[in-house]
Design a protein around this motif. Sequence first.
Motif, PDB file in Angstrom:
ATOM      1  N   HIS A 114     -11.270  -6.600   4.861  1.00  0.00           N
ATOM      2  CA  HIS A 114     -10.048  -6.792   5.307  1.00  0.00           C
ATOM      3  C   HIS A 114      -9.717  -7.839   6.137  1.00  0.00           C
ATOM      4  O   HIS A 114     -10.794  -8.652   6.406  1.00  0.00           O
ATOM      5  CB  HIS A 114      -9.738  -5.528   6.494  1.00  0.00           C
ATOM      6  CG  HIS A 114      -9.895  -4.407   5.955  1.00  0.00           C
ATOM      7  ND1 HIS A 114      -8.795  -3.752   5.634  1.00  0.00           N
ATOM      8  CD2 HIS A 114     -10.723  -3.071   6.172  1.00  0.00           C
ATOM      9  CE1 HIS A 114      -8.737  -2.291   5.310  1.00  0.00           C
ATOM     10  NE2 HIS A 114     -10.229  -2.193   5.504  1.00  0.00           N
ATOM     11  N   PRO A 115      -8.589  -8.219   6.157  1.00  0.00           N
ATOM     12  CA  PRO A 115      -7.407  -7.619   5.879  1.00  0.00           C
ATOM     13  C   PRO A 115      -7.027  -7.437   4.528  1.00  0.00           C
ATOM     14  O   PRO A 115      -7.054  -8.344   3.836  1.00  0.00           O
ATOM     15  CB  PRO A 115      -6.243  -8.280   6.702  1.00  0.00           C
ATOM     16  CG  PRO A 115      -7.130  -9.448   7.604  1.00  0.00           C
ATOM     17  CD  PRO A 115      -8.226  -9.640   6.907  1.00  0.00           C
ATOM     18  N   PHE A 336      -2.543  -3.545   9.674  1.00  0.00           N
ATOM     19  CA  PHE A 336      -3.683  -3.848   8.746  1.00  0.00           C
ATOM     20  C   PHE A 336      -4.909  -4.277   9.766  1.00  0.00           C
ATOM     21  O   PHE A 336      -4.867  -4.962  10.678  1.00  0.00           O
ATOM     22  CB  PHE A 336      -3.286  -5.224   8.086  1.00  0.00           C
ATOM     23  CG  PHE A 336      -2.203  -5.088   7.188  1.00  0.00           C
ATOM     24  CD1 PHE A 336      -2.638  -4.625   5.990  1.00  0.00           C
ATOM     25  CD2 PHE A 336      -0.966  -5.423   7.512  1.00  0.00           C
ATOM     26  CE1 PHE A 336      -1.508  -4.406   4.893  1.00  0.00           C
ATOM     27  CE2 PHE A 336       0.203  -5.559   6.573  1.00  0.00           C
ATOM     28  CZ  PHE A 336      -0.132  -4.695   5.335  1.00  0.00           C
TER      29      PHE A 336
END
Length: 367
Positions: A114-115, A336
Motif C-alpha cells: 500500500h497505498p 487508502f
Amino acid sequence: MSDQLSGAVPVAEVEPTAAPEPDLAHHGDAEVGDGLIDLAVNVRQARPPAWLADPIAATLTDLAHYPDPAPARAAVAARHRRHPNEVLLTAGAAEGFVLIAQALRGVRRPVVVHPQFTEPEAALRAAGHPVERVLLDPADDFRLDPSRVPDDADLVMIGNPTNPTSVLHPAQTVAALARPGRVLVVDEAFADTTIAPGHPGEPESLAERRDLPGLLVLRSLTKTWGLAGLRIGYLLGAPELLSRLAAVQPLWAVSTPALAAASACASAVAVQAERAIAADLAADRDHLVARLADLPGVRVVGRPASAFVLLHLPGATPIRAALRERGWAVRRGDTFPGLGPDWLRVAVRDRNTTDAFVEVLRETMEA
C-alpha cells in the motif's frame, strides 16, 4: 498521604486512540453526483470510437446464445504474445481479485503493498485471509523496496502504475518480488495510460513476461476506453495457475458485448490509438502538475505516470467538502491504507478543465 486520603483523584493511564481503519469499500464513484465536475473517477470520459462501439452494438441483436470467450481470449493472447491458455477473461479487473482470493485459500501469509487500490485487500479479507500491509513511504516518493516484503510471503499484491499514487515502479524492481512458492499479483489496470520517451509500448509492464514464477498480471479495459459500465478485464499467467482461478469463476462470467470489446481493444488499431491517447494524457498531466505547483501548500508526490495525481494538502477534508459545494468532485485519500485525511486524488482532464479546477482550488484554500 495517599491520593485516596487526600481527596486527590487518581489519574488513569489513557491508551492512545488508534487511527480508524480505512474504508476499503469506498471508491471514487461515491464522490460524484449530479451537477458535479468529475475529477474523482479515473475513467476516461470520451465516447468509444466506432471501431469499438460498433462491434459492441452489433452483439445486441444476438444475445440468445451463451457467450463464447474463445475468440476474445485468442485476441488478448496475441496482443501480449501469449498462448490463449495464459489468458483468463473477467467481468472487470475487480472480479480478478475475488477469484484470486477465493482460489488461493491455501496461502499462509498474504501481503498487500500500500497505498494501492483497496479491492485486492478487501477481496482477501472477505475470503477470510489475514492480510499484512507493507506501507510505502511518501517521504521516499512511494518507491518500492522489495526487501521490505517478508521473504516468506506466499502471496504479494501490488499495483503498477499504482492507484492512487500514480507511481510507476521499474519492471525489474517489481519482478524482484517473484520467487518459487509465491504468487505475485501485479495490478496493471492503468498500464495502458503510461508512456516513456523512446519506448514503443507500455514501459515497466510485465504482461509479456513468462519467465517469472507465480506471476499473475491483472489488466482492465475500462479506464482508457470508458467501459466501466461494461465490466471487462483479464488475467495473464501460467495455465496451471489460471485454471485454479477459472475453477471458482461463475459460468459465462463475461457477457457477449464485453467479449466483443475485449477483441476490439486487442487489435492493432486499438493499440496504436491507445499509445496516442497515453501521449496526450502525459501532456495534460504535465499541465496539471505544473499548475498545482503554483499553489502554496500543495505537494504532488513523486513523478505521476498515470491518469491521476495524488496531492498532499493539509486540511484536505474541509477543502474537499468546499470544492464539492462549488461543483467539483475529487477523491478523498483517507480510505487508502498508508494515507490519511490530508490527501486527495485528482483525475487528469483536459487543460481547460484543469485551469478552472486549479483556480477554484486556489480560491477555496484562500477562503
